[in-house]
Design an enzyme around this catalytic site. Structure first.
Site, PDB file in Angstrom:
ATOM      1  N   SER A 250      -9.742   1.408   3.036  1.00 19.21           N
ATOM      2  CA  SER A 250      -8.965   2.287   2.165  1.00 19.21           C
ATOM      3  C   SER A 250      -7.976   1.554   1.271  1.00 19.21           C
ATOM      4  O   SER A 250      -7.447   2.121   0.332  1.00 19.21           O
ATOM      5  CB  SER A 250      -8.209   3.304   3.021  1.00 19.21           C
ATOM      6  OG  SER A 250      -7.261   2.660   3.851  1.00 19.21           O
TER       7      SER A 250
ATOM      8  N   SER B 271      -9.845  -1.132   6.980  1.00 18.49           N
ATOM      9  CA  SER B 271      -9.281  -0.871   5.651  1.00 18.49           C
ATOM     10  C   SER B 271      -8.604  -2.052   4.981  1.00 18.49           C
ATOM     11  O   SER B 271      -8.289  -1.990   3.797  1.00 18.49           O
ATOM     12  CB  SER B 271      -8.300   0.301   5.720  1.00 18.49           C
ATOM     13  OG  SER B 271      -9.010   1.510   5.890  1.00 18.49           O
TER      14      SER B 271
ATOM     15  N   LYS C 281       0.841  -1.202   0.000  1.00 20.59           N
ATOM     16  CA  LYS C 281       0.000   0.000   0.000  1.00 20.59           C
ATOM     17  C   LYS C 281       0.873   1.247   0.000  1.00 20.59           C
ATOM     18  O   LYS C 281       1.980   1.254   0.560  1.00 20.59           O
ATOM     19  CB  LYS C 281      -0.901  -0.037   1.243  1.00 20.59           C
ATOM     20  CG  LYS C 281      -2.003   1.010   1.303  1.00 20.59           C
ATOM     21  CD  LYS C 281      -2.875   0.728   2.522  1.00 20.59           C
ATOM     22  CE  LYS C 281      -4.020   1.727   2.660  1.00 20.59           C
ATOM     23  NZ  LYS C 281      -4.885   1.392   3.820  1.00 20.59           N
TER      24      LYS C 281
END
Length: 452
Positions: A155, A179, A77
């Site tokens: 997310s 997330s 990420k």
């Protein structure tokens, strides 16, 4: 269907494939103009990944593979520091920030384990939403029903789609209020949120220092357990699957089952039936602590206060460059006082103690990861009210476990060919290996019954 890490490792061990071939296949999918790669990655490692793969093949050829993820393509990420690169966190507000001086421990551990990093994945800006929309880099579409164009969840949006679309064998994300688990659930994958202190968070751009966790998104629970051993630096073996016979599973009826759409309700009910038929003792319980949480967080809670602390200077300097939907949530922390923050900390400690006592007689909590299947992206882009209401619903159940300081898995529990639905299996802090063990058993029972 995504292949488990164990299958890919077996192919590498027997010479049926190579790390170089796996990396090139992942990069080809990411570069395909007809695919989602341009929205999945904020940076694709087109040169670095092949170099790492060649080194991995040499290590394996010498007979000294470094770990179970040796040679496997893994995405990270866009929150993790990589030496020499600027960590942008899905934003353009940090374009002029200096590059990282060193790898974060997460990146360093992956590299030391022989993982082949394929790229940095797109995300909700600064990790502050459970939906996955990003106006700067685009929003990768959910692998289910691309004709409609559904959200991936956030997310860690690009992380999940990188796995579902074969641009990585697994992905590393973060989870502050769901997330990792939300995109795993909406994209039909497994996702693990560990106890926060289990994985070091140095060199990771924070959202909430009290709640942030780092965990994997992968095809199976076993894959998540393998990556957990790498991320924690423990090198521990994957725990054996639990025996479902006699396992005590609590279904919280307070708030957690509210607002389910018909697909989630049907899949969750079927999952409970399957686990009960396998011998698990499934019992509904009232959890008044869940009902008290909105009042505790009424002024914004830990996330608003801690995010504002980090973002206030950057907002002064580059506020107009933020996603407005993220900015408005960050601004809630501006009006919280030190006393408000301490009130939340004290209330949280009492809340955790009460909830841990309530769930102590059980081996795990089980509940829907989220109450909705993935909604259409266009609807949320066009309507701020729909965006806000949907975001609250998506974050609701996962947030209970973050506030508990606990650990949780999301595993698929839907019928093949239908919209993905996630089943969350959760426990108190430090129960990580037990939850992974229970998750493996539940996954096997669901897979056998639903004929995936």
């Amino acid at each position: 269907m995504q292949r488990p890490l164990t299958d890919l490792r077996a192919d590498l061990d027997t010479g049926r494939t190579s790390a170089a071939a796996l990396a090139e296949a992942a990069l080809d999918r990411a570069r395909d103009p007809a695919g989602e790669g341009a929205r999945v990655f904020t940076r694709l490692y087109e040169e670095w990944a092949p170099e790492l793969a060649r080194a991995s093949d040499a290590v394996r050829g010498a007979g000294v593979p470094r770990s179970p993820v040796e040679g496997l393509p893994i995405s990270i990420k866009d929150l993790f520091d990589v030496a020499g690169e600027t960590t942008r966190a899905g934003s353009v507000a940090l374009d002029d920030a200096p590059p990282a001086a060193a790898h974060s421990p997460v990146v360093a551990r992956l590299l030391a384990a022989g993982a082949v990093l394929t790229g940095r994945t797109n995300m909700t800006e600064f990790a502050f939403s459970g939906l996955g929309l990003n106006p700067h880099y685009g929003t990768p579409l959910n692998p289910y029903d691309r004709a409609t164009g559904r959200i991936p969840g956030g997310s860690s949006s690009g992380a999940a789609v990188s796995v579902s679309d074969g641009m990585a064998a697994a992905a590393i994300g973060t989870d502050t209020g769901g997330s990792v688990r939300i995109p795993a659930a909406l994209c039909g994958l497994s996702g693990f949120k560990p106890t926060p202190r289990r994985v070091p968070r140095d060199g990771v751009l924070p959202l909430s220092t009290s709640l942030d966790s780092i965990g994997p998104i992968a095809p199976t629970v076993t894959c998540c357990a393998i990556l957990d051993s790498v991320l924690t630096g423990s090198g521990a073996d994957v725990p054996a699957p639990a025996a479902l016979e006699g396992l005590r599973l609590a279904v919280p009826t307070t708030i957690a089952l509210d607002g389910m759409d018909s697909a989630v309700s049907a899949a969750f009910s079927q999952a409970l039936s399957i686990l009960s038929a396998a011998g698990a003792q499934v019992r509904e319980i009232v959890v008044p602590e869940f009902a008290r949480l909105p009042a505790i967080n009424a002024k914004g809670g830990l996330i608003a206060a801690e995010a504002w602390h980090w973002h206030r200077a950057l907002i002064d300097r580059a506020g107009p460059r933020y996603d407005p939907r993220v900015l408005v949530r960050l601004m809630r922390g501006k009006d919280m006082s030190a006393a408000d923050y301490i009130d939340v900390l004290e209330a949280r400690a009492a809340w955790i103690a009460s909830l841990e006592t309530r769930i102590a007689p059980f081996d795990a909590l089980i509940l829907p990861t989220v109450p909705l299947i993935a909604p259409a992206l266009a609807t949320l882009e066009a309507d701020d009210a729909a965006y806000g209401a949907t975001n609250i619903l998506m974050l609701r159940n996962p947030t209970f476990i973050n506030f508990l300081d606990g650990c949780a898995l999301s595993i698929p529990c839907h019928w093949p060919g239908t919209a993905p639905v996630g089943l969350m299996i959760a426990g108190a802090a430090g129960r990580d290996r037990a939850i992974l063990s229970i998750g493996q058993a539940a996954e096997a029972a669901l897979d056998a019954a639903l004929r995936r």
